[in-house]
Design a protein around this motif. Structure first.
Motif, PDB file in Angstrom:
ATOM      1  N   GLY A 110       0.767  -1.190   0.043  1.00 53.77           N
ATOM      2  CA  GLY A 110       0.005  -0.096   0.169  1.00 53.77           C
ATOM      3  C   GLY A 110       0.744   1.249  -0.071  1.00 53.77           C
ATOM      4  O   GLY A 110       2.220   1.069  -0.181  1.00 53.77           O
ATOM      5  N   PRO A 111      -0.002   2.343   0.362  1.00 52.50           N
ATOM      6  CA  PRO A 111       0.922   3.703   0.127  1.00 52.50           C
ATOM      7  C   PRO A 111       1.828   3.847   1.197  1.00 52.50           C
ATOM      8  O   PRO A 111       2.768   4.792   1.386  1.00 52.50           O
ATOM      9  CB  PRO A 111      -0.139   4.716   0.247  1.00 52.50           C
ATOM     10  N   GLY A 112       2.231   3.014   2.228  1.00 55.69           N
ATOM     11  CA  GLY A 112       2.813   3.202   3.516  1.00 55.69           C
ATOM     12  C   GLY A 112       2.214   3.687   4.672  1.00 55.69           C
ATOM     13  O   GLY A 112       1.135   3.763   4.639  1.00 55.69           O
ATOM     14  N   ALA A 113       2.977   4.069   5.684  1.00 48.44           N
ATOM     15  CA  ALA A 113       2.623   4.447   6.939  1.00 48.44           C
ATOM     16  C   ALA A 113       1.662   5.474   6.599  1.00 48.44           C
ATOM     17  O   ALA A 113       1.955   6.384   6.080  1.00 48.44           O
ATOM     18  CB  ALA A 113       3.528   4.782   8.125  1.00 48.44           C
ATOM     19  N   ASP A 114       0.553   5.538   7.441  1.00 47.19           N
ATOM     20  CA  ASP A 114      -0.364   6.970   7.514  1.00 47.19           C
ATOM     21  C   ASP A 114      -0.398   7.370   9.073  1.00 47.19           C
ATOM     22  O   ASP A 114      -0.099   6.445   9.991  1.00 47.19           O
ATOM     23  CB  ASP A 114      -1.819   6.422   7.121  1.00 47.19           C
ATOM     24  N   TYR A 115      -0.723   8.512   9.111  1.00 50.00           N
ATOM     25  CA  TYR A 115      -0.297   9.100  10.695  1.00 50.00           C
ATOM     26  C   TYR A 115      -1.543   9.913  11.076  1.00 50.00           C
ATOM     27  O   TYR A 115      -2.064  10.804  10.255  1.00 50.00           O
ATOM     28  CB  TYR A 115       0.918   9.948  10.634  1.00 50.00           C
ATOM     29  N   LEU A 116      -1.965   9.782  12.212  1.00 48.53           N
ATOM     30  CA  LEU A 116      -2.956  10.825  12.901  1.00 48.53           C
ATOM     31  C   LEU A 116      -2.359  12.031  12.978  1.00 48.53           C
ATOM     32  O   LEU A 116      -3.383  13.067  12.607  1.00 48.53           O
ATOM     33  CB  LEU A 116      -3.176  10.238  14.288  1.00 48.53           C
ATOM     34  N   GLY A 117      -1.080  12.102  12.917  1.00 52.18           N
ATOM     35  CA  GLY A 117      -0.607  13.748  13.244  1.00 52.18           C
ATOM     36  C   GLY A 117      -0.694  14.337  11.886  1.00 52.18           C
ATOM     37  O   GLY A 117      -0.639  15.389  11.973  1.00 52.18           O
ATOM     38  N   CYS A 118      -0.949  13.637  10.540  1.00 49.03           N
ATOM     39  CA  CYS A 118      -1.184  14.376   9.365  1.00 49.03           C
ATOM     40  C   CYS A 118      -2.393  14.951   9.342  1.00 49.03           C
ATOM     41  O   CYS A 118      -2.686  15.713   8.347  1.00 49.03           O
ATOM     42  CB  CYS A 118      -0.783  13.497   8.248  1.00 49.03           C
ATOM     43  N   ARG A 119      -3.587  14.611  10.334  1.00 46.01           N
ATOM     44  CA  ARG A 119      -4.842  14.684   9.905  1.00 46.01           C
ATOM     45  C   ARG A 119      -5.468  15.764  11.075  1.00 46.01           C
ATOM     46  O   ARG A 119      -6.433  16.385  10.868  1.00 46.01           O
ATOM     47  CB  ARG A 119      -5.676  13.268   9.973  1.00 46.01           C
ATOM     48  N   TYR A 120      -4.722  15.814  12.072  1.00 47.17           N
ATOM     49  CA  TYR A 120      -5.419  16.768  13.244  1.00 47.17           C
ATOM     50  C   TYR A 120      -4.338  17.521  13.964  1.00 47.17           C
ATOM     51  O   TYR A 120      -3.369  17.246  14.614  1.00 47.17           O
ATOM     52  CB  TYR A 120      -5.990  15.816  14.353  1.00 47.17           C
ATOM     53  N   GLU A 121      -4.553  18.539  13.945  1.00 48.41           N
ATOM     54  CA  GLU A 121      -3.601  19.816  14.563  1.00 48.41           C
ATOM     55  C   GLU A 121      -3.363  19.523  16.124  1.00 48.41           C
ATOM     56  O   GLU A 121      -2.241  20.134  16.614  1.00 48.41           O
ATOM     57  CB  GLU A 121      -4.035  21.168  14.183  1.00 48.41           C
ATOM     58  N   ASN A 122      -4.431  19.122  16.589  1.00 53.56           N
ATOM     59  CA  ASN A 122      -4.213  18.761  18.170  1.00 53.56           C
ATOM     60  C   ASN A 122      -3.719  17.314  18.545  1.00 53.56           C
ATOM     61  O   ASN A 122      -4.363  16.738  19.532  1.00 53.56           O
ATOM     62  CB  ASN A 122      -5.498  19.388  19.031  1.00 53.56           C
ATOM     63  N   THR A 123      -2.734  16.980  17.567  1.00 57.36           N
ATOM     64  CA  THR A 123      -2.098  15.570  18.084  1.00 57.36           C
ATOM     65  C   THR A 123      -0.968  15.734  18.673  1.00 57.36           C
ATOM     66  O   THR A 123      -0.206  16.687  18.047  1.00 57.36           O
ATOM     67  CB  THR A 123      -2.135  14.790  16.765  1.00 57.36           C
TER      68      THR A 123
END
Length: 372
Positions: A211-224
């Motif tokens: 697949g495209p590789g690791a996905d991160y919550l920190g890419c999606r939400y500024e209060n992470t």
């Protein structure tokens, strides 16, 4: 002259803490003769030679004194660049004594007494006790049987006292990786409820699905708050170096708190970490996909087991549903694994690490098949 017996009165804080079940098995394995040790939670490869030599160089050059409490500036800057290159939203970084130290500092600056932290179950054992030690309340969300996070259960766990949602992906002990849909759901709920998300990404390089590789919550939400480190990808477990990245206000407060909790972080490890960020360990990690496949295929017809997508753990349900008793029988066969009750409200499963030599993994599979 007789000496009076003096009773030592311990704090209520420590009286509610039980010794780590992981460390108990680790210590037992250390006393066994030629154990088949599938309990350990660290890579079976050593720190790459180039990184070790970098540490030795700085020892010889005299870089052996205290460092700034937030970490040496060049490492903070390099980690920040490293994370932003992956798309993670963060203003600043603090260098910590592993992810463990980072979590403790983050909880210290964010939790008031009785504040709640929502944690998917199964979970890494220290999450619960760090929250409890600081007067908070861990609230667990059941993810059985497939170890995925469901929105209705997450929402049901949130109250007016909830402060944080903590997500560990890839997960210890299950090896599961949050899907894109799960991440979007967590962010949607956190934003709606104005919550902080803790993303424990320590196993982010140990991913086995195409697949495209690791996905991160920190890419999606500024209060992470994004937690990471050097213990897994570069096998620097004993060097105790990690980091936390996130909003500037939180990181600034964590730096202040570190002045009174850890003072500063290992100077040599920080210099070696600078070198580690330029060292690609994908070739070392690639072998773990084969071991993942070996152990999953070796157990799937005997156990109810979910195929792990990351990390280096597998979390099968044991026959009869008594993981504690199963581990005792495994130890009698010189096989060391961890009872699932260490990581969960349930005791029906066991954690098996395939961060071991292939020969030991195969021996472990043989014993586990016989035990089933």
């Amino acid at each position: 002259m007789t000496r009076r017996n003096r009773q030592i009165v311990l704090s209520n804080r420590v009286l509610g803490v039980r010794p780590s079940g992981v460390r108990k098995i680790f210590d037992l394995a250390g006393k066994a003769k030629d154990p088949i040790n599938l309990s350990i939670g660290e890579p079976d490869f050593d720190i790459p030679l180039e990184i070790r030599e970098e540490g030795i160089k700085w020892i010889r050059d005299g870089f052996n004194k205290y460092t700034p409490s937030g970490g040496i500036p060049e490492l903070r800057e390099k980690i920040l660049h490293h994370l932003k290159a992956k798309g993670i939203i963060c203003d600043d970084v603090i260098v910590t004594a592993g992810v463990t130290g980072g979590l403790l500092l983050a909880f210290m600056v964010l939790l008031n007494p009785l504040d709640e932290v929502v944690i998917p179950d199964p979970y890494f054992v220290l999450y619960e006790y760090q929250v409890l030690l600081l007067g908070g309340k861990p609230v667990f969300v059941d993810t059985y049987p497939d170890f995925t996070l469901k929105e209705e259960l997450l929402r049901a766990a949130i109250t007016d006292r909830t402060k944080v949602i903590l997500v560990n992906s890839p997960n210890n002990p299950t090896g599961m990786v949050c899907s894109e849909e799960e991440m979007e759901m967590v962010v949607r709920v956190a934003r709606e409820k104005n919550l902080i998300v803790f993303a424990d990404d320590i196993y982010d390089r140990f991913m086995y699905e195409d697949g495209p590789g690791a996905d991160y919550l920190g890419c999606r939400y500024e209060n992470t708050l994004t937690f990471g480190g050097f213990s897994k990808t570069w096998a620097m477990t004993g060097w105790r170096i990690g980091y936390v990245a996130g909003p500037a206000e939180i990181i600034r407060c964590m730096v202040t708190m570190q002045q009174y909790v850890f003072s500063s972080i290992n100077s040599i490890a920080q210099k070696a970490a600078l070198s580690a960020l330029d060292y690609n360990t994908d070739a070392l990690i690639d072998g773990y996909r084969k071991k993942r496949d070996l152990i999953y295929e070796g157990l799937r017809d005997k156990y109810n087991v979910v195929k792990p997508k990351g990390a280096y753990f597998i979390f099968p349900e044991v026959p009869g549903g008594d993981g504690d008793g199963f581990v005792e029988r495994a130890i009698e066969n010189n096989l060391f694994i961890i009872p699932g009750s260490v990581f969960s409200a349930r005791k029906s499963h066991v954690r098996i690490s395939f961060a071991a030599g292939e020969e030991n993994v195969m021996k472990g599979i043989e014993i586990l098949r016989k035990m089933a």
